[in-house]
Design a protein around this motif. Structure first.
Motif, PDB file in Angstrom:
ATOM      1  N   ASP A 181       0.851  -1.180   0.000  1.00  0.00           N
ATOM      2  CA  ASP A 181       0.000   0.000   0.000  1.00  0.00           C
ATOM      3  C   ASP A 181       0.891   1.235   0.000  1.00  0.00           C
ATOM      4  O   ASP A 181       1.358   1.674   1.041  1.00  0.00           O
ATOM      5  N   ILE A 182       1.163   1.767  -1.193  1.00  0.00           N
ATOM      6  CA  ILE A 182       2.179   2.819  -1.331  1.00  0.00           C
ATOM      7  C   ILE A 182       1.887   4.036  -0.468  1.00  0.00           C
ATOM      8  O   ILE A 182       2.793   4.675   0.057  1.00  0.00           O
ATOM      9  N   ASP A 183       0.619   4.321  -0.291  1.00  0.00           N
ATOM     10  CA  ASP A 183       0.277   5.497   0.533  1.00  0.00           C
ATOM     11  C   ASP A 183       0.829   5.396   1.938  1.00  0.00           C
ATOM     12  O   ASP A 183       1.056   6.394   2.595  1.00  0.00           O
ATOM     13  N   GLN A 184       1.022   4.169   2.358  1.00  0.00           N
ATOM     14  CA  GLN A 184       1.446   3.968   3.741  1.00  0.00           C
ATOM     15  C   GLN A 184       2.952   4.008   3.913  1.00  0.00           C
ATOM     16  O   GLN A 184       3.451   3.709   4.977  1.00  0.00           O
ATOM     17  N   LEU A 185       3.673   4.318   2.835  1.00  0.00           N
ATOM     18  CA  LEU A 185       5.131   4.192   2.847  1.00  0.00           C
ATOM     19  C   LEU A 185       5.794   4.823   4.065  1.00  0.00           C
ATOM     20  O   LEU A 185       6.701   4.256   4.657  1.00  0.00           O
ATOM     21  N   HIS A 186       5.315   6.019   4.418  1.00  0.00           N
ATOM     22  CA  HIS A 186       5.967   6.657   5.561  1.00  0.00           C
ATOM     23  C   HIS A 186       5.140   6.522   6.819  1.00  0.00           C
ATOM     24  O   HIS A 186       5.348   7.229   7.784  1.00  0.00           O
ATOM     25  N   ASN A 187       4.219   5.592   6.761  1.00  0.00           N
ATOM     26  CA  ASN A 187       3.292   5.494   7.871  1.00  0.00           C
ATOM     27  C   ASN A 187       3.294   4.129   8.541  1.00  0.00           C
ATOM     28  O   ASN A 187       2.327   3.740   9.165  1.00  0.00           O
ATOM     29  N   LEU A 188       4.375   3.395   8.303  1.00  0.00           N
ATOM     30  CA  LEU A 188       4.394   2.027   8.838  1.00  0.00           C
ATOM     31  C   LEU A 188       4.836   2.061  10.289  1.00  0.00           C
ATOM     32  O   LEU A 188       5.995   1.888  10.620  1.00  0.00           O
ATOM     33  N   ARG A 189       3.836   2.347  11.145  1.00  0.00           N
ATOM     34  CA  ARG A 189       4.188   2.471  12.555  1.00  0.00           C
ATOM     35  C   ARG A 189       3.289   1.588  13.383  1.00  0.00           C
ATOM     36  O   ARG A 189       2.136   1.357  13.045  1.00  0.00           O
ATOM     37  N   ALA A 190       3.816   1.156  14.502  1.00  0.00           N
ATOM     38  CA  ALA A 190       2.990   0.380  15.441  1.00  0.00           C
ATOM     39  C   ALA A 190       3.430   0.700  16.846  1.00  0.00           C
ATOM     40  O   ALA A 190       4.596   1.035  17.080  1.00  0.00           O
ATOM     41  N   VAL A 191       2.491   0.612  17.724  1.00  0.00           N
ATOM     42  CA  VAL A 191       2.831   0.803  19.136  1.00  0.00           C
ATOM     43  C   VAL A 191       2.479  -0.491  19.866  1.00  0.00           C
ATOM     44  O   VAL A 191       1.336  -0.930  19.834  1.00  0.00           O
ATOM     45  N   PHE A 192       3.452  -1.081  20.486  1.00  0.00           N
ATOM     46  CA  PHE A 192       3.187  -2.274  21.311  1.00  0.00           C
ATOM     47  C   PHE A 192       2.849  -1.771  22.704  1.00  0.00           C
ATOM     48  O   PHE A 192       3.732  -1.314  23.435  1.00  0.00           O
ATOM     49  N   THR A 193       1.576  -1.827  23.036  1.00  0.00           N
ATOM     50  CA  THR A 193       1.173  -1.226  24.302  1.00  0.00           C
ATOM     51  C   THR A 193       1.020  -2.266  25.396  1.00  0.00           C
ATOM     52  O   THR A 193       1.194  -3.464  25.180  1.00  0.00           O
ATOM     53  N   ASP A 194       0.632  -1.781  26.539  1.00  0.00           N
ATOM     54  CA  ASP A 194       0.270  -2.649  27.665  1.00  0.00           C
ATOM     55  C   ASP A 194       1.408  -3.523  28.159  1.00  0.00           C
ATOM     56  O   ASP A 194       1.186  -4.645  28.596  1.00  0.00           O
ATOM     57  N   LEU A 195       2.621  -2.992  28.026  1.00  0.00           N
ATOM     58  CA  LEU A 195       3.742  -3.718  28.606  1.00  0.00           C
ATOM     59  C   LEU A 195       3.850  -3.267  30.045  1.00  0.00           C
ATOM     60  O   LEU A 195       3.805  -2.064  30.309  1.00  0.00           O
ATOM     61  N   GLY A 196       3.942  -4.208  30.942  1.00  0.00           N
ATOM     62  CA  GLY A 196       3.891  -3.833  32.358  1.00  0.00           C
ATOM     63  C   GLY A 196       5.176  -4.142  33.098  1.00  0.00           C
ATOM     64  O   GLY A 196       6.195  -4.475  32.518  1.00  0.00           O
ATOM     65  N   SER A 197       5.077  -4.063  34.404  1.00  0.00           N
ATOM     66  CA  SER A 197       6.281  -4.264  35.225  1.00  0.00           C
ATOM     67  C   SER A 197       6.825  -5.674  35.105  1.00  0.00           C
ATOM     68  O   SER A 197       8.019  -5.912  35.267  1.00  0.00           O
ATOM     69  N   GLU A 198       5.922  -6.612  34.786  1.00  0.00           N
ATOM     70  CA  GLU A 198       6.412  -7.982  34.636  1.00  0.00           C
ATOM     71  C   GLU A 198       7.343  -8.086  33.448  1.00  0.00           C
ATOM     72  O   GLU A 198       8.342  -8.805  33.462  1.00  0.00           O
ATOM     73  N   ASP A 199       6.994  -7.327  32.375  1.00  0.00           N
ATOM     74  CA  ASP A 199       7.856  -7.351  31.191  1.00  0.00           C
ATOM     75  C   ASP A 199       9.180  -6.662  31.486  1.00  0.00           C
ATOM     76  O   ASP A 199      10.209  -7.018  30.932  1.00  0.00           O
ATOM     77  N   LEU A 200       9.098  -5.674  32.348  1.00  0.00           N
ATOM     78  CA  LEU A 200      10.325  -4.971  32.712  1.00  0.00           C
ATOM     79  C   LEU A 200      11.289  -5.924  33.396  1.00  0.00           C
ATOM     80  O   LEU A 200      12.503  -5.799  33.278  1.00  0.00           O
TER      81      LEU A 200
END
Lengths: 250, 364
Positions: free
Chosen positions: B270-289
Motif C-alpha cells: 500500500d504505497i500510501d502507507q510508505l511513511h506510515n508504517l508504525r505500530a505501538v506495542f502497548t500494555d507492557l507492564g512491570s512484569e515485562d520490565l
C-alpha cells in the motif's frame, strides 16, 4: 451443614435460658470460632489420651531414650569449653573437655580464649571412662564443699564432678549453662551405665514421643478409639488358610 | 472342611487398639497400624501390616476399623492402595520421610534445623487434619491445598530431598502423560520458584524488598513505538512482514503481530502507507520490565508459489504462505530504558539470505 450442626449442639450444651440468649450465642459462635475450638480439641485428643495411646507411649519410650543417649554421647564427643571460676583472678581460666570417638577416654586440657573445637591431641590430660567411679552434682561436689561461704545457688546448679581411680581424685566442672549441665550429666550417666535424669532429657523425650504418637495416629484421623480393649474372640476352630506363604516367607 | 475365605470387600483397615499376639499364628498390632487383609474366618482376619509385608498372621476383626482401598493384582500377590485424596496421601508419605530425617537431626544435634522441621511437620499434620475433617468450604480448601503443596516443596528443598514437580493445580505431573520437554520446563520453573521463596524468606529478614518496590512503583505500564522504514530483500514475490515481541528465556511471544504487506517490487504494498508504517506495542507492564531478555522478532512470509525455483507457470499454485526468513533484535536495553534511542535507526540482519530490515524504535 456439619458446621451448622456443631454451632447448634455446642450452644445447646451451654444450656441458654432463653431464646434470646440462644440466638446471641449461636451468632457469636461463627465459623472461625468453631475452627479454633476444633483445633484445641484435636490437640486435647492426644492430651486426654486414650489408654491404648498411653500404652503405646510407654512402649515407644525405650527406643526414643536410645536416641537421646546417642545424642548425648555425640555431644560429649564434640566437647565443651568450661571455666575454672576463681575468686582471685579477674579472668577465669578456660579448659576444654571432650569424649574420644570410641567413648573410652575423656580428654581435657587448658585452652586459650577463642579456640573452637580443639582437636583431641591438644588436650593434655585424660581419664579412661572405665576408671570413673561416680558422678556428683551440686552440693555434693568437692569444689562446692570447699567454699561453703561463697556458694551461690546459680553455681550450685551448674556444678558437677566425676570421681575416678581409687584415691578420691575428682575432676570438677562448672557448666556454662543449665543445658550444658544437663547434657553432660546425662552423658556421663550413660557412660556409667545409669539412667539419665535431667529435666532436658524429660522434655526432649516428651517432644520425641508426641511427634511419634502424632505420626502413628495419622491413619486414625476421624476414627473413634474405644475406651477399653475390644474383647478378643475365641481362637478360630482351624487354621486352614486360603493362601500359603510358607515358601515366600523365611 | 471349613476353610478361611479370601475377603472381598474388607481389604484395608487400621488398628484401633493395641493387640498382643497370643500364639504363633497371631500377629501383634499397635494402635494406628495399617493392615492389608487377605482372608477371614469366624471373626478373625489374616493379613499383614503395611509397614512389614513379610510377617503374616491373624488378628481379631473387632480390632480393625475398615477403610476404602483399591486392590491391584489378585490372590496372593495383591496389593492395596488406600482411597484417599492424592494430596493427603502425599502428605502422609512426606511426613514419614521427614520424620526419619528429623530424628537424625536430633541425634546429630542440629538444633536449628531440628526446630524448623518440627514446625513444618506440625503444620502439615494440622492442615492434613483440616482437609480430612471435610468441613472446609471449597475456596478455603483450595487455599489450604496450595499452602500444603508449598510447604511440602519448601521442606523437600530445605532438607535437600528430591523435587516434586506439579502442574498449575498442584497435582503431581505424571511422567507417563507429560512430554519430556514439558517435564523439564516444569522442573526448571519449580526449582526457580522454590529458590525464590527461600531467598524471599531470607531477605524478609533483611528488608531488601523496600527498594525494589519503590523502583517498580514508578513505571506501571509502558509501550514500545516501532516504525518500519524498509525491507531490503530479494524475495521475488509478495510477502508479509510480521513483527512482534518475544521472550527468549520463556520461549514465547509476548505481543501480537504487527503485519505489513510487502510487494514483490520491493516496496510496501500500500504505497500510501510508505511513511506510515508504525505500530505501538502497548500494555507492557512491570512484569515485562523484569524479563531477562526481550527480543524484537520479524518474520517474513512469502505469499505465492510453493517453491520459488518453480518456473513452470502453468502448473503453479498460488496464494500459499511459505516462511522465508526471520530477523531478531535484542531490545532488552531499550525496554528497560537503559539505551537512549530517540530517533535511532536500527538495522536488523536476517536469516537466511540477504535481507535486512530498517526499523526505528523508541520507548514511550
Amino acid at each position: 451443614m456439619q458446621v451448622v450442626r456443631e454451632q447448634i449442639t455446642r450452644t445447646l450444651s451451654s444450656k441458654p435460658t432463653s431464646l434470646e440468649l440462644f440466638k446471641n450465642k449461636v451468632n457469636a459462635l461463627n465459623y472461625s470460632e468453631i475452627l479454633k475450638l476444633r483445633q484445641t480439641e484435636r490437640l486435647h485428643q492426644e492430651e486426654t489420651l486414650a489408654p491404648p495411646v498411653l500404652e503405646l507411649k510407654e512402649r515407644l519410650k525405650p527406643e526414643l531414650l536410645e536416641l537421646i543417649r546417642q545424642q548425648r554421647l555425640n555431644r560429649l564427643c564434640q566437647g565443651t569449653m568450661f571455666r575454672k571460676i576463681s575468686s582471685r583472678r579477674r579472668q577465669d581460666k578456660l579448659w576444654y573437655c571432650r569424649l574420644s570417638p570410641n567413648h573410652k577416654m575423656l580428654h581435657y586440657g587448658d585452652v586459650e580464649e577463642d579456640t573452637d573445637n580443639p582437636p583431641i591431641e591438644t588436650l593434655q590430660e585424660k581419664i579412661p571412662v572405665a576408671d570413673i567411679k561416680a558422678l556428683l552434682t551440686g552440693k555434693d561436689c568437692p569444689h562446692m564443699k570447699e567454699n561453703k561461704g561463697k556458694q551461690n545457688k546459680e553455681v550450685l546448679d551448674l556444678a558437677f564432678s566425676i570421681t575416678y581411680d581409687v584415691e578420691e581424685y575428682s575432676l570438677n566442672f562448672i557448666a556454662p549453662s543449665r543445658t550444658d549441665f544437663c547434657l553432660w550429666t546425662d552423658g556421663l550417666s550413660v557412660l556409667l551405665g545409669r539412667d539419665m535424669s535431667s529435666e532436658t532429657m524429660r522434655s526432649e523425650l516428651e517432644i520425641l514421643l508426641s511427634m511419634e504418637i502424632k505420626l502413628r495416629l495419622l491413619d486414625l484421623e476421624n476414627v473413634p478409639i474405644p475406651d477399653s480393649a475390644p474383647s478378643v474372640p475365641k481362637p478360630p476352630s482351624n487354621y486352614n488358610f486360603c493362601y500359603d506363604f510358607s515358601q515366600t516367607e523365611q | 472342611m471349613s476353610r478361611w475365605v479370601p475377603t472381598k470387600k474388607e481389604k484395608y483397615g487400621v488398628a484401633i487398639y493395641n493387640y498382643d499376639a497370643r500364639g504363633e499364628e497371631e500377629l501383634s498390632l499397635q494402635i494406628g497400624d495399617t493392615v492389608h487383609i487377605l482372608e477371614t474366618y469366624e471373626d478373625w482376619y489374616r493379613g499383614h501390616r503395611l509397614r512389614r509385608k513379610s510377617k503374616k498372621g491373624i488378628f481379631p476383626a473387632c480390632y480393625i476399623h475398615l477403610k476404602e482401598a483399591t486392590v491391584e493384582g489378585s490372590g496372593q500377590k495383591e496389593t492395596v492402595i488406600p482411597t484417599e485424596l492424592p494430596l493427603v496421601q502425599e502428605v502422609t508419605t512426606t511426613l514419614r520421610e521427614w520424620a526419619t530425617i528429623w530424628r537424625d537431626l536430633y541425634v546429630g544435634d542440629k538444633r536449628e534445623m531440628f526446630n524448623s522441621v518440627r514446625d513444618m511437620i506440625y503444620d502439615l499434620i494440622e492442615w492434613r487434619s483440616q482437609i480430612l475433617s471435610g468441613t472446609l468450604p471449597q475456596d478455603e480448601l483450595t487455599e489450604l491445598k496450595q499452602k500444603v503443596t508449598s510447604k511440602i516443596d519448601y521442606g523437600n528443598k530445605y532438607l535437600d530431598l528430591d523435587l516434586v514437580v506439579r502442574d498449575k493445580d498442584g497435582n503431581i505431573l505424571d511422567p507417563e502423560l507429560t512430554s519430556t520437554i514439558s517435564l523439564f520446563r516444569a522442573h526448571e520453573a519449580a526449582s526457580k520458584q522454590i529458590e525464590d521463596r527461600i531467598q524471599e524468606e531470607k531477605s524478609q529478614k533483611q528488608n531488601i524488598d523496600l527498594t525494589r518496590q519503590a523502583k517498580f512503583a514508578s513505571t506501571p505500564a509502558f509501550a514500545l513505538f516501532v516504525t518500519l522504514k524498509n525491507v531490503v530483500c530479494k524475495i521475488g514475490e509478495d510477502a508479509e512482514v510480521l513483527m512482534s515481541l518475544y521472550d527468549p528465556v520463556e520461549s514465547k511471544f509476548i505481543s501480537e503481530n504487527y503485519l505489513v504487506k510487502w510487494s514483490s517490487s520491493g516496496l510496501v504494498k500500500d504505497i500510501d502507507q510508505l511513511h506510515n508504517l508504525r505500530a505501538v506495542f502497548t500494555d507492557l507492564g512491570s512484569e515485562d520490565l523484569k524479563r531477562e531478555k526481550i527480543s524484537f522478532v520479524c518474520q517474513i512470509v512469502r505469499v505465492g508459489r510453493m517453491e520459488l525455483r518453480d518456473n513452470n507457470t502453468k502448473k503453479l499454485t498460488s496464494g500459499l504462505r511459505r516462511p522465508f526468513g526471520v530477523a531478531v533484535m535484542d531490545v532488552t536495553d531499550i525496554i528497560t530504558g537503559k539505551m537512549d534511542d530517540e530517533d535511532k535507526q536500527h538495522f536488523i540482519p536476517f536469516q537466511p539470505g540477504f535481507v535486512s530490515v530498517m526499523v526505528f524504535a523508541s520507548l514511550l
